[in-house]
Design a protein around this motif. Structure first.
Motif, PDB file in Angstrom:
ATOM      1  N   ALA A  65      -0.511 -10.005  -0.220  1.00 39.84           N
ATOM      2  CA  ALA A  65       0.680  -9.661  -1.008  1.00 39.84           C
ATOM      3  C   ALA A  65       1.636  -8.744  -0.253  1.00 39.84           C
ATOM      4  O   ALA A  65       2.850  -8.837  -0.437  1.00 39.84           O
ATOM      5  CB  ALA A  65       0.273  -9.023  -2.334  1.00 39.84           C
ATOM      6  N   VAL A  66       1.100  -7.861   0.599  1.00 42.84           N
ATOM      7  CA  VAL A  66       1.970  -6.938   1.344  1.00 42.84           C
ATOM      8  C   VAL A  66       2.194  -7.380   2.785  1.00 42.84           C
ATOM      9  O   VAL A  66       2.873  -6.695   3.542  1.00 42.84           O
ATOM     10  CB  VAL A  66       1.438  -5.484   1.312  1.00 42.84           C
ATOM     11  CG1 VAL A  66       1.396  -4.955  -0.115  1.00 42.84           C
ATOM     12  CG2 VAL A  66       0.089  -5.359   1.981  1.00 42.84           C
ATOM     13  N   GLY A  67       1.603  -8.503   3.165  1.00 43.71           N
ATOM     14  CA  GLY A  67       1.798  -9.024   4.514  1.00 43.71           C
ATOM     15  C   GLY A  67       0.957  -8.351   5.573  1.00 43.71           C
ATOM     16  O   GLY A  67       1.289  -8.393   6.758  1.00 43.71           O
ATOM     17  N   ALA A  68      -0.146  -7.738   5.166  1.00 39.12           N
ATOM     18  CA  ALA A  68      -1.046  -7.081   6.121  1.00 39.12           C
ATOM     19  C   ALA A  68      -2.040  -8.100   6.659  1.00 39.12           C
ATOM     20  O   ALA A  68      -2.320  -9.118   6.023  1.00 39.12           O
ATOM     21  CB  ALA A  68      -1.783  -5.932   5.446  1.00 39.12           C
ATOM     22  N   GLU A  69      -2.573  -7.797   7.836  1.00 38.21           N
ATOM     23  CA  GLU A  69      -3.523  -8.707   8.465  1.00 38.21           C
ATOM     24  C   GLU A  69      -4.809  -7.986   8.826  1.00 38.21           C
ATOM     25  O   GLU A  69      -4.785  -6.814   9.179  1.00 38.21           O
ATOM     26  CB  GLU A  69      -2.914  -9.303   9.740  1.00 38.21           C
ATOM     27  CG  GLU A  69      -1.717 -10.177   9.487  1.00 38.21           C
ATOM     28  CD  GLU A  69      -1.147 -10.752  10.769  1.00 38.21           C
ATOM     29  OE1 GLU A  69      -1.811 -10.667  11.816  1.00 38.21           O
ATOM     30  OE2 GLU A  69      -0.025 -11.281  10.714  1.00 38.21           O
ATOM     31  N   LEU A 118      -5.189   4.557  -2.226  1.00 36.53           N
ATOM     32  CA  LEU A 118      -4.448   3.301  -2.069  1.00 36.53           C
ATOM     33  C   LEU A 118      -3.595   3.003  -3.295  1.00 36.53           C
ATOM     34  O   LEU A 118      -2.447   2.550  -3.172  1.00 36.53           O
ATOM     35  CB  LEU A 118      -5.419   2.144  -1.819  1.00 36.53           C
ATOM     36  CG  LEU A 118      -6.061   2.089  -0.435  1.00 36.53           C
ATOM     37  CD1 LEU A 118      -7.187   1.064  -0.411  1.00 36.53           C
ATOM     38  CD2 LEU A 118      -5.025   1.784   0.633  1.00 36.53           C
ATOM     39  N   ILE A 119      -4.140   3.261  -4.475  1.00 31.24           N
ATOM     40  CA  ILE A 119      -3.389   3.003  -5.709  1.00 31.24           C
ATOM     41  C   ILE A 119      -2.152   3.890  -5.777  1.00 31.24           C
ATOM     42  O   ILE A 119      -1.058   3.424  -6.130  1.00 31.24           O
ATOM     43  CB  ILE A 119      -4.292   3.191  -6.948  1.00 31.24           C
ATOM     44  CG1 ILE A 119      -5.318   2.053  -7.002  1.00 31.24           C
ATOM     45  CG2 ILE A 119      -3.468   3.271  -8.232  1.00 31.24           C
ATOM     46  CD1 ILE A 119      -6.457   2.283  -7.985  1.00 31.24           C
ATOM     47  N   THR A 120      -2.287   5.150  -5.411  1.00 31.55           N
ATOM     48  CA  THR A 120      -1.142   6.063  -5.402  1.00 31.55           C
ATOM     49  C   THR A 120      -0.030   5.527  -4.504  1.00 31.55           C
ATOM     50  O   THR A 120       1.147   5.512  -4.891  1.00 31.55           O
ATOM     51  CB  THR A 120      -1.578   7.467  -4.933  1.00 31.55           C
ATOM     52  OG1 THR A 120      -2.541   7.975  -5.855  1.00 31.55           O
ATOM     53  CG2 THR A 120      -0.394   8.413  -4.825  1.00 31.55           C
ATOM     54  N   LYS A 121      -0.413   5.058  -3.323  1.00 30.26           N
ATOM     55  CA  LYS A 121       0.591   4.521  -2.385  1.00 30.26           C
ATOM     56  C   LYS A 121       1.193   3.217  -2.890  1.00 30.26           C
ATOM     57  O   LYS A 121       2.400   2.993  -2.772  1.00 30.26           O
ATOM     58  CB  LYS A 121      -0.038   4.347  -1.010  1.00 30.26           C
ATOM     59  CG  LYS A 121      -0.329   5.670  -0.334  1.00 30.26           C
ATOM     60  CD  LYS A 121      -1.007   5.472   1.010  1.00 30.26           C
ATOM     61  CE  LYS A 121      -1.169   6.819   1.684  1.00 30.26           C
ATOM     62  NZ  LYS A 121      -2.527   7.212   1.885  1.00 30.26           N
ATOM     63  N   ALA A 127       4.329  -1.905  -5.908  1.00 28.08           N
ATOM     64  CA  ALA A 127       3.534  -3.130  -5.727  1.00 28.08           C
ATOM     65  C   ALA A 127       2.549  -3.271  -6.889  1.00 28.08           C
ATOM     66  O   ALA A 127       1.343  -3.066  -6.742  1.00 28.08           O
ATOM     67  CB  ALA A 127       2.818  -3.086  -4.385  1.00 28.08           C
ATOM     68  N   ASP A 128       3.084  -3.632  -8.060  1.00 33.83           N
ATOM     69  CA  ASP A 128       2.271  -3.676  -9.278  1.00 33.83           C
ATOM     70  C   ASP A 128       1.108  -4.654  -9.186  1.00 33.83           C
ATOM     71  O   ASP A 128       0.027  -4.386  -9.726  1.00 33.83           O
ATOM     72  CB  ASP A 128       3.148  -4.019 -10.481  1.00 33.83           C
ATOM     73  CG  ASP A 128       4.175  -2.937 -10.785  1.00 33.83           C
ATOM     74  OD1 ASP A 128       3.957  -1.777 -10.366  1.00 33.83           O
ATOM     75  OD2 ASP A 128       5.185  -3.246 -11.437  1.00 33.83           O
ATOM     76  N   ASP A 129       1.307  -5.787  -8.518  1.00 32.96           N
ATOM     77  CA  ASP A 129       0.227  -6.767  -8.378  1.00 32.96           C
ATOM     78  C   ASP A 129      -0.920  -6.190  -7.543  1.00 32.96           C
ATOM     79  O   ASP A 129      -2.098  -6.383  -7.845  1.00 32.96           O
ATOM     80  CB  ASP A 129       0.740  -8.079  -7.778  1.00 32.96           C
ATOM     81  CG  ASP A 129       1.528  -7.900  -6.485  1.00 32.96           C
ATOM     82  OD1 ASP A 129       1.999  -6.767  -6.197  1.00 32.96           O
ATOM     83  OD2 ASP A 129       1.684  -8.885  -5.747  1.00 32.96           O
ATOM     84  N   VAL A 130      -0.575  -5.417  -6.528  1.00 31.49           N
ATOM     85  CA  VAL A 130      -1.577  -4.778  -5.675  1.00 31.49           C
ATOM     86  C   VAL A 130      -2.279  -3.664  -6.447  1.00 31.49           C
ATOM     87  O   VAL A 130      -3.503  -3.512  -6.359  1.00 31.49           O
ATOM     88  CB  VAL A 130      -0.938  -4.255  -4.366  1.00 31.49           C
ATOM     89  CG1 VAL A 130      -1.925  -3.445  -3.550  1.00 31.49           C
ATOM     90  CG2 VAL A 130      -0.378  -5.423  -3.554  1.00 31.49           C
ATOM     91  N   LEU A 133      -4.997  -5.149  -8.621  1.00 29.90           N
ATOM     92  CA  LEU A 133      -6.191  -5.549  -7.864  1.00 29.90           C
ATOM     93  C   LEU A 133      -7.021  -4.336  -7.462  1.00 29.90           C
ATOM     94  O   LEU A 133      -8.249  -4.333  -7.591  1.00 29.90           O
ATOM     95  CB  LEU A 133      -5.772  -6.329  -6.611  1.00 29.90           C
ATOM     96  CG  LEU A 133      -5.158  -7.703  -6.853  1.00 29.90           C
ATOM     97  CD1 LEU A 133      -4.458  -8.206  -5.589  1.00 29.90           C
ATOM     98  CD2 LEU A 133      -6.214  -8.693  -7.320  1.00 29.90           C
ATOM     99  N   LEU A 134      -6.347  -3.307  -6.987  1.00 32.92           N
ATOM    100  CA  LEU A 134      -7.051  -2.100  -6.546  1.00 32.92           C
ATOM    101  C   LEU A 134      -7.662  -1.345  -7.723  1.00 32.92           C
ATOM    102  O   LEU A 134      -8.757  -0.783  -7.608  1.00 32.92           O
ATOM    103  CB  LEU A 134      -6.097  -1.195  -5.759  1.00 32.92           C
ATOM    104  CG  LEU A 134      -5.531  -1.780  -4.467  1.00 32.92           C
ATOM    105  CD1 LEU A 134      -4.493  -0.839  -3.866  1.00 32.92           C
ATOM    106  CD2 LEU A 134      -6.626  -2.098  -3.472  1.00 32.92           C
ATOM    107  N   THR A 135      -6.972  -1.343  -8.858  1.00 27.15           N
ATOM    108  CA  THR A 135      -7.489  -0.681 -10.051  1.00 27.15           C
ATOM    109  C   THR A 135      -8.751  -1.377 -10.549  1.00 27.15           C
ATOM    110  O   THR A 135      -9.705  -0.711 -10.979  1.00 27.15           O
ATOM    111  CB  THR A 135      -6.414  -0.627 -11.151  1.00 27.15           C
ATOM    112  OG1 THR A 135      -5.290   0.113 -10.646  1.00 27.15           O
ATOM    113  CG2 THR A 135      -6.935   0.030 -12.422  1.00 27.15           C
ATOM    114  N   GLU A 136      -8.777  -2.689 -10.477  1.00 33.58           N
ATOM    115  CA  GLU A 136      -9.990  -3.429 -10.855  1.00 33.58           C
ATOM    116  C   GLU A 136     -11.164  -2.981  -9.989  1.00 33.58           C
ATOM    117  O   GLU A 136     -12.265  -2.711 -10.489  1.00 33.58           O
ATOM    118  CB  GLU A 136      -9.758  -4.931 -10.706  1.00 33.58           C
ATOM    119  CG  GLU A 136     -10.960  -5.767 -11.097  1.00 33.58           C
ATOM    120  CD  GLU A 136     -10.719  -7.256 -10.940  1.00 33.58           C
ATOM    121  OE1 GLU A 136     -11.714  -7.978 -10.748  1.00 33.58           O
ATOM    122  OE2 GLU A 136      -9.551  -7.711 -11.000  1.00 33.58           O
TER     123      GLU A 136
END
Length: 164
Positions: A65-69, A118-121, A127-130, A133-136
C-alpha cells in the motif's frame, strides 16, 4: 544501505523491519511448538504461529500500500531468539516451558511497541488502510501477551509447588 532521508522512507524501512521480525517469530514459533513440554503450551504456540502467518500477510499488504519493498532483519527478534536458545541449553527439562514463555513474553512486548510506533506514523501519514492492518496485528499481539502471561503465572505456581 543508503541514508534514509525522509519520514516516509523511515516508515517504509521500519515496516520492513516489522516484516523481518514477524518472519523470525514465525520460524521461532515452530521451534517453540516443538520444544514445549506441555501439550497446552504446544497448542498455544501453534495458534500464535497461525496468527503470525496472518500478520505477515497484513504487513505485506501494508508494504504494498505504501510502495515499500522487502523485509529487513530485526536485531531485537534475533537477540531474543538467541538469548532463549542459550538459556535452554542451561536449564533442566522441567524448566524449558518457563524459558519458552519468558522469551514469548519478551517478544510480545517488542512487537507491541513496534506496532504502536508504526500505527502512530501511519496515522500521521493518513494511511488509514495501513493503520487498520497494523491495528489488527497489534490487537492480536496484546491478546497473545495476555495468554502468555496467564500461562506463565500458572506454570510458575506449578513449579513453586513442586519446589516446596
Amino acid at each position: 544501505m543508503a541514508q534514509i532521508g525522509d519520514s516516509k522512507k523511515l516508515f517504509e524501512h521500519e515496516l520492513g523491519m516489522a516484516l523481518g521480525a514477524e518472519r523470525k517469530v514465525l520460524a521461532t514459533l515452530k521451534k517453540l511448538e516443538h520444544s514445549a513440554q506441555r501439550e497446552e503450551l504446544k497448542e498455544q504456540f501453534h495458534h500464535h504461529l497461525e496468527e503470525t502467518e496472518g500478520q505477515i500477510e497484513n504487513l505485506e499488504q501494508a508494504m504494498q500500500a505504501v510502495g515499500a519493498e522487502g523485509g529487513h532483519e530485526s536485531e531485537a527478534a534475533n537477540g531474543i531468539a538467541a538469548e532463549g536458545e542459550k538459556l535452554l541449553e542451561k536449564v533442566d527439562e522441567e524448566l524449558i516451558d518457563a524459558v519458552l514463555l519468558a522469551a514469548a513474553a519478551k517478544t510480545e512486548h517488542v512487537e507491541i511497541a513496534m506496532y504502536e510506533g508504526l500505527i502512530t506514523k501511519a496515522e500521521a501519514m493518513g494511511a488509514d488502510d495501513v493503520v487498520a492492518l497494523l491495528t489488527e496485528n497489534l490487537e492480536q499481539e496484546r491478546h497473545t501477551l495476555e495468554e502468555v502471561n496467564q500461562a506463565s503465572e500458572k506454570l510458575s505456581k506449578q513449579l513453586a509447588t513442586q519446589a516446596a
